[in-house]
Design a protein around this motif. Sequence first.
Motif, PDB file in Angstrom:
ATOM      1  N   GLU B 675      -8.680   2.815   1.948  1.00  0.00           N
ATOM      2  CA  GLU B 675      -8.984   3.690   3.081  1.00  0.00           C
ATOM      3  C   GLU B 675     -10.323   4.381   2.883  1.00  0.00           C
ATOM      4  O   GLU B 675     -11.083   4.578   3.834  1.00  0.00           O
ATOM      5  N   SER B 676     -10.625   4.706   1.629  1.00  0.00           N
ATOM      6  CA  SER B 676     -11.865   5.448   1.405  1.00  0.00           C
ATOM      7  C   SER B 676     -13.085   4.525   1.384  1.00  0.00           C
ATOM      8  O   SER B 676     -14.197   4.973   1.651  1.00  0.00           O
ATOM      9  N   ILE B 677     -12.899   3.243   1.046  1.00  0.00           N
ATOM     10  CA  ILE B 677     -14.116   2.426   0.934  1.00  0.00           C
ATOM     11  C   ILE B 677     -14.364   1.518   2.137  1.00  0.00           C
ATOM     12  O   ILE B 677     -15.437   0.939   2.244  1.00  0.00           O
ATOM     13  N   PHE B 678     -13.402   1.411   3.069  1.00  0.00           N
ATOM     14  CA  PHE B 678     -13.686   0.465   4.141  1.00  0.00           C
ATOM     15  C   PHE B 678     -14.893   0.848   5.004  1.00  0.00           C
ATOM     16  O   PHE B 678     -15.554  -0.029   5.533  1.00  0.00           O
ATOM     17  N   PRO B 679     -15.215   2.148   5.164  1.00  0.00           N
ATOM     18  CA  PRO B 679     -16.375   2.436   6.024  1.00  0.00           C
ATOM     19  C   PRO B 679     -17.698   1.901   5.468  1.00  0.00           C
ATOM     20  O   PRO B 679     -18.637   1.690   6.236  1.00  0.00           O
ATOM     21  N   LYS B 688     -11.323  -9.545   6.852  1.00  0.00           N
ATOM     22  CA  LYS B 688     -10.945 -10.707   6.036  1.00  0.00           C
ATOM     23  C   LYS B 688     -10.157 -10.317   4.776  1.00  0.00           C
ATOM     24  O   LYS B 688      -9.225 -11.005   4.376  1.00  0.00           O
ATOM     25  N   THR B 689     -10.561  -9.239   4.157  1.00  0.00           N
ATOM     26  CA  THR B 689      -9.962  -8.894   2.862  1.00  0.00           C
ATOM     27  C   THR B 689      -9.075  -7.649   2.918  1.00  0.00           C
ATOM     28  O   THR B 689      -7.923  -7.672   2.487  1.00  0.00           O
ATOM     29  N   ILE B 690      -9.653  -6.588   3.443  1.00  0.00           N
ATOM     30  CA  ILE B 690      -8.947  -5.307   3.323  1.00  0.00           C
ATOM     31  C   ILE B 690      -7.702  -5.258   4.183  1.00  0.00           C
ATOM     32  O   ILE B 690      -6.622  -4.899   3.728  1.00  0.00           O
ATOM     33  N   ARG B 691      -7.855  -5.640   5.447  1.00  0.00           N
ATOM     34  CA  ARG B 691      -6.719  -5.524   6.345  1.00  0.00           C
ATOM     35  C   ARG B 691      -5.501  -6.359   5.889  1.00  0.00           C
ATOM     36  O   ARG B 691      -4.382  -5.824   5.829  1.00  0.00           O
ATOM     37  N   PRO B 692      -5.726  -7.651   5.531  1.00  0.00           N
ATOM     38  CA  PRO B 692      -4.539  -8.424   5.098  1.00  0.00           C
ATOM     39  C   PRO B 692      -3.821  -7.785   3.916  1.00  0.00           C
ATOM     40  O   PRO B 692      -2.588  -7.729   3.884  1.00  0.00           O
ATOM     41  N   SER B 693      -4.626  -7.281   3.001  1.00  0.00           N
ATOM     42  CA  SER B 693      -4.016  -6.653   1.825  1.00  0.00           C
ATOM     43  C   SER B 693      -3.177  -5.440   2.226  1.00  0.00           C
ATOM     44  O   SER B 693      -2.069  -5.241   1.723  1.00  0.00           O
ATOM     45  N   LEU B 694      -3.715  -4.642   3.145  1.00  0.00           N
ATOM     46  CA  LEU B 694      -2.981  -3.454   3.583  1.00  0.00           C
ATOM     47  C   LEU B 694      -1.727  -3.834   4.349  1.00  0.00           C
ATOM     48  O   LEU B 694      -0.679  -3.184   4.214  1.00  0.00           O
ATOM     49  N   VAL B 695      -1.850  -4.874   5.165  1.00  0.00           N
ATOM     50  CA  VAL B 695      -0.680  -5.320   5.922  1.00  0.00           C
ATOM     51  C   VAL B 695       0.432  -5.720   4.957  1.00  0.00           C
ATOM     52  O   VAL B 695       1.595  -5.359   5.124  1.00  0.00           O
ATOM     53  N   GLU B 696       0.014  -6.410   3.921  1.00  0.00           N
ATOM     54  CA  GLU B 696       1.006  -6.817   2.929  1.00  0.00           C
ATOM     55  C   GLU B 696       1.679  -5.590   2.291  1.00  0.00           C
ATOM     56  O   GLU B 696       2.892  -5.521   2.140  1.00  0.00           O
ATOM     57  N   LEU B 697       0.842  -4.608   1.948  1.00  0.00           N
ATOM     58  CA  LEU B 697       1.380  -3.395   1.329  1.00  0.00           C
ATOM     59  C   LEU B 697       2.293  -2.632   2.287  1.00  0.00           C
ATOM     60  O   LEU B 697       3.235  -1.960   1.867  1.00  0.00           O
ATOM     61  N   PHE B 707       3.896   4.183   3.401  1.00  0.00           N
ATOM     62  CA  PHE B 707       3.274   5.315   4.088  1.00  0.00           C
ATOM     63  C   PHE B 707       1.754   5.284   3.984  1.00  0.00           C
ATOM     64  O   PHE B 707       1.049   5.349   4.983  1.00  0.00           O
ATOM     65  N   PHE B 708       1.258   5.127   2.742  1.00  0.00           N
ATOM     66  CA  PHE B 708      -0.199   5.211   2.577  1.00  0.00           C
ATOM     67  C   PHE B 708      -0.906   3.998   3.155  1.00  0.00           C
ATOM     68  O   PHE B 708      -2.023   4.115   3.661  1.00  0.00           O
ATOM     69  N   SER B 709      -0.259   2.819   3.080  1.00  0.00           N
ATOM     70  CA  SER B 709      -0.939   1.658   3.650  1.00  0.00           C
ATOM     71  C   SER B 709      -0.987   1.772   5.173  1.00  0.00           C
ATOM     72  O   SER B 709      -1.994   1.424   5.797  1.00  0.00           O
ATOM     73  N   ASN B 710       0.096   2.284   5.748  1.00  0.00           N
ATOM     74  CA  ASN B 710       0.052   2.480   7.195  1.00  0.00           C
ATOM     75  C   ASN B 710      -1.010   3.495   7.582  1.00  0.00           C
ATOM     76  O   ASN B 710      -1.702   3.330   8.582  1.00  0.00           O
ATOM     77  N   GLN B 711      -1.118   4.514   6.769  1.00  0.00           N
ATOM     78  CA  GLN B 711      -2.131   5.528   7.047  1.00  0.00           C
ATOM     79  C   GLN B 711      -3.528   4.893   7.020  1.00  0.00           C
ATOM     80  O   GLN B 711      -4.346   5.139   7.905  1.00  0.00           O
ATOM     81  N   ALA B 712      -3.758   4.038   6.023  1.00  0.00           N
ATOM     82  CA  ALA B 712      -5.050   3.382   5.912  1.00  0.00           C
ATOM     83  C   ALA B 712      -5.291   2.471   7.108  1.00  0.00           C
ATOM     84  O   ALA B 712      -6.393   2.454   7.685  1.00  0.00           O
ATOM     85  N   LEU B 713      -4.265   1.725   7.482  1.00  0.00           N
ATOM     86  CA  LEU B 713      -4.412   0.819   8.632  1.00  0.00           C
ATOM     87  C   LEU B 713      -4.763   1.606   9.892  1.00  0.00           C
ATOM     88  O   LEU B 713      -5.638   1.215  10.673  1.00  0.00           O
ATOM     89  N   GLN B 714      -4.084   2.713  10.065  1.00  0.00           N
ATOM     90  CA  GLN B 714      -4.373   3.547  11.233  1.00  0.00           C
ATOM     91  C   GLN B 714      -5.814   4.021  11.229  1.00  0.00           C
ATOM     92  O   GLN B 714      -6.493   4.012  12.255  1.00  0.00           O
TER      93      GLN B 714
END
Lengths: 492, 723
Positions: B675-679, B688-697, B707-714
């Motif tokens: 969440e902190s490094i995607f910007p 390609k990389t970050i979102r799939p990983s978060l979806v998996e989490l 909770f935290f992965s959903n927060q990051a996705l949001q």
Amino acid sequence: MLKQILSKLPRKSFKSDTDESTRGDSARSSDSPRPVGKSQRPHGGSSSAAKRASSSAVFPASMVSGFEPLVPFKDVPNAEKMNLFVSKLSLCCVTFDFSDPSKSIADKDVKRKTLVELVDFVACGTMRFSEPAILALCRMCAFNLFRVFPPNYRTSGGGENDDDEPMFDPAWPHLQLVYELLLKFISSSCLDAKVAKKYIDHSFIARLLELFDSEDPRERDCLKAILHRIYGKFMVHRPYIRKTINNIFYRFVFETEKHSGIGELLEIFGSVISGFALPLKEEHKIFLWRVLVPLHKPKSIGVYFQQLSYCVMQFIEKEPKLASIVIRGLLKYWPATNSQKEVMFLGELEEILEVINMVEFQRIMVPLFWRIGCCINSLHFQVAERALFLWNNDHIVNLIAHNRSVILPIIFPALDRNVQSHWNPAVVNLTHNMRKMFLEMDEKLFISCYNHFKEEEAILISAAEKREEAWKQLEHAASLRPVIGNTAVLVS
Amino acid sequence: MFFNGKRVAPPKPLFESVQRFQRVSQSISSQSRFGELRLRAIDIAARHEEKKMSLVEEPLYPIAVLIDELKNDDIQLRLNSIRKLSTIARALGEERTRRELIPFLGENNDDDDEVLLAMAEELGVFVPFVGGVEHAHVLLPPLETLCTVEETCVRDKAGESLCRIGSQMRESDLVEYFIPLVKRLAAGEWFTARVSACGLFHIAYPSAPEMSKTELRSIYNLLCQDDMPMVRRSAASNLGKFAATVEYTHLKADTIFKHGSDQDSVRLLAVEGCAALGKLLEPQDCVTHILPVIVNFSQDKSWRVRYMVANQLYELCEAVGPEPTRTELVPAYVRLLRDNEAEVRIAAAGKVTKFCRILNPDLSIQHILPCVKELSTDSSQHVRSALASVIMGMAPVLGKDATIEQLLPIFLSLLKDEFPDVRLNIISKLDQVNQVIGIDLLSQSLLPAIVELAEDRHWRVRLAIIEYIPLLASQLGVGFFDDKLGALCMQWLQDKVHSIREAAANNLKRLAEEFGPEWAMQHIIPQILQPMTEIAQNRDCYCHNCYGKTLCHSTLRNLQRDCPMVVLYCNLAMPWPGSDDNGTGITYDARVRYPFQSKLSSVLFSVKSFFSSSNVLEMISNSHYLYRMTILHSISLLAPVMGPEITCSKLLPVVITASKDRVPNIKFNVAKVLESIFPIVDQSVVEKTIRPSLVELSEDPDVDVRFFSNQALQAIDHVMMSS
């Protein structure tokens, strides 16, 4: 003969006696003209090197010399024995500095041997103790036993070295003998309680009770045995003993939370309670409610939990009606953050539920199962497991089954939450079993609970929203009405 | 129920409903909160009906909101509503607060202690909400009830609030309401009431009429002799406050000390009372009444009591005047200094300077100094340490000759003490030392002590000595410092303990301030820079993009957290001309004009390369999850500094690998890092990389990871939408 014996007594300076009286020390010095030295602290002493002792007793340099053993009991005629007994006791009033093992070794040995002789004499119990003998024995015990414990550095030093050894009094070899002597003396059939109660009085008992704070478990054990006997032998002192112990408990619960002897004192109470006559006096019920139940509060409960729960069970066995009162108390002091304590509470709860009758059970089941529901949901798996294990108990299951229409609605949300999201597989498993049990018990009820639960969930959310809205309105209303008190406005 | 007689016919249906609620709750008082709950629900429903039918100008029912929440099972809600009592009161207005809210609170006293505690606290500041001081008395009944509960904190707080209110009340109200309250509590059946009563006398007494005064005094005397030690303790500890309000003529007669208690916990508190009383009495009365008591206490068999005397003795000396001090208290004090309980000696040793100040020099030298000499070789390190912290203050009292002759040897032996605290305490009073014995003598004995402390194995000791280094430097001067202490200061920068390195860096900054920038350039910078540039040269430098560009303050701050040397450089560089202080950043010109800035950039440069070195990244496979977590943390700090390129090529793969970790804590920290490094990385990488990983989490079994992965996705979605 007697004069000879007396002349062999170590002559202590009278000066220390006068020192003593100016201090108003409560030691029983007034009624004794005998030149027996005080072993208490003479503060004006000069040599400072001797004062570096780590023990809390101070020893005047003057009294180390001239300490001689008295003749053995077998060498004097029976008529003289009681006098010799008194003399030997007086000899033992002298206390030694044990922090330095090399000091006055010979004298220490003389005293030890004398004490052993005294113990044997009391143990064989052939002669009725005379009044001076009783006085002398109490005096000797007072000089040897009643001392102030040194500071406890472990608790003040910031808890880093919690697992230190407890502080043991270096003088234990002598203390132990004195305790043994006192125990044998009090339990001796030759002791007339009517006479002895004058000397084993309130002050003596109070100071004996103060010693229960000793860090040494051996000492507390001795004290426990002695107090037991005193309680048994001196009927007149019973109310006073109970009151004084209660004060120790109050202080522990409401003020300090520090005391080493709570377990031992409760153990004594365990047998005291089992001796209460039925029907229970109001005073004793108050004791249960005012003392035993609040004792569940301190965080060190683990140390004395077993004894405490034994006492509580004694009460309930005597008077089953007290069960709901105790459970109410447990619910009041239910630990919020301490999981170990929570497990203990659940254990005690099960013990009580084991013997509770239906009427009492119905009286407390609503708040009780609300609390059990919380435990079932606990994130600490031991707590959750312990709560679920209650269902392994046939008596409890029987109680629950009879009142399922009340209980199931209360714990249903907890069960559902566990099945949905508890992290621990064992807990989830147990919860499943329990749901199955309820389902088999009463399917209709189960389904209606399920439906109700779903509705309730929606209601809860909207209620929370409503609450927020209400507060917003309230705050608005409040802001329209400024405070017009004539003091400074204090707005939080 | 107290106020039933005073209630006027209520104008609003609300009041009826409240009354009905009270009736209802009384009728079911034997039942639980849950029984009440159900009935309350009916009640509220009924009220809602009423609300619809009646009164348009009264949009809501503040008390109803409160009742509603106070009956909730959730303790947090109940606490919240109590915390907002003032809001409710203001919404109700003063009159209805008095008539409805306060009586209701008076009855709601069967709650958790936490709620009661909050209530006791709130009521203490409630005077303005009930209409000012003339109505303050309505607050007394609920607080009186709270004074009798079991829990000590609640009682204490209620007593405190009562005192606060009582001290604002009008005199006539005090007589009418407060004094009867005190008497009721003092006659309470259960000890809790009596304990609370003791703390209220000093408020009640001054405004009492003569008759009541006599009565109050005798009641207090009875409390001092109460059957329960708890009450006696409370009476003893409140005696000082109460005595301060009692007329002089009565003071001598009413003292607890005559009843001497056989409980040392009571005597202990009585000592304090003695000191307080002593200050109130005329010196000669003090001598006749207090002095014997105190001298007695100073020989008490309980060390706790003697300890207390040692702490209070000084104040008593002031009270009795010089002559009795000399004859009575000096011997007592000497006894305490030689007490066989270390704890007592500690207390006594700590007061040695204060005590000497009120004696004349001769007496001090004659009586106190020999004890001080003994104490300096005391077997207890704590005693020596207490002595060391005050002993220097004795110098001015004793005069120069006595100091050199008698005190100096003691001082020097303490400085060589085997126990570090003792030495530290001496060093901390260095300015005083210097004046007395002069720099040469000092430096001879001081230096070994400092060197030893600097290498002590307890880091807290090292920390303490570092903090005194600037003081030392100012006392000793540049020359001495360069020779002896400079090397030490550098050594601390490489300490194993983070706090020491941090303190060492700050220390250098303070030294630079002390000796000036010229000195710092010459002595500190070259020594520090050497190791750092070595690191920089020996590592592969991944990052070139910062050089010559702009670094933002937050980056600096992040780096400061991890490296004390950066802290140092920043501290040195910031105040110099050339640093851009307008908040945008520091400009790094290719043609660096100021040496500090050039150093700074090179240090930053080397730090970055140090962190990004593959060695550090290898630690991600360390078997201990805390290490892996640390690396994740450093990655989140480093990424903004490294820029997108390196983040994508070096850091991101590490993070993605970590998302497969078996420990949930690592996994949700991965989510946080992502969440902190995607910007800072390219959008394509995000998709390609970050979102799939978060979806998996977000499908992880662990609730926190989800909770935290959903927060990051949001957060990602949010940014995508807005851009």
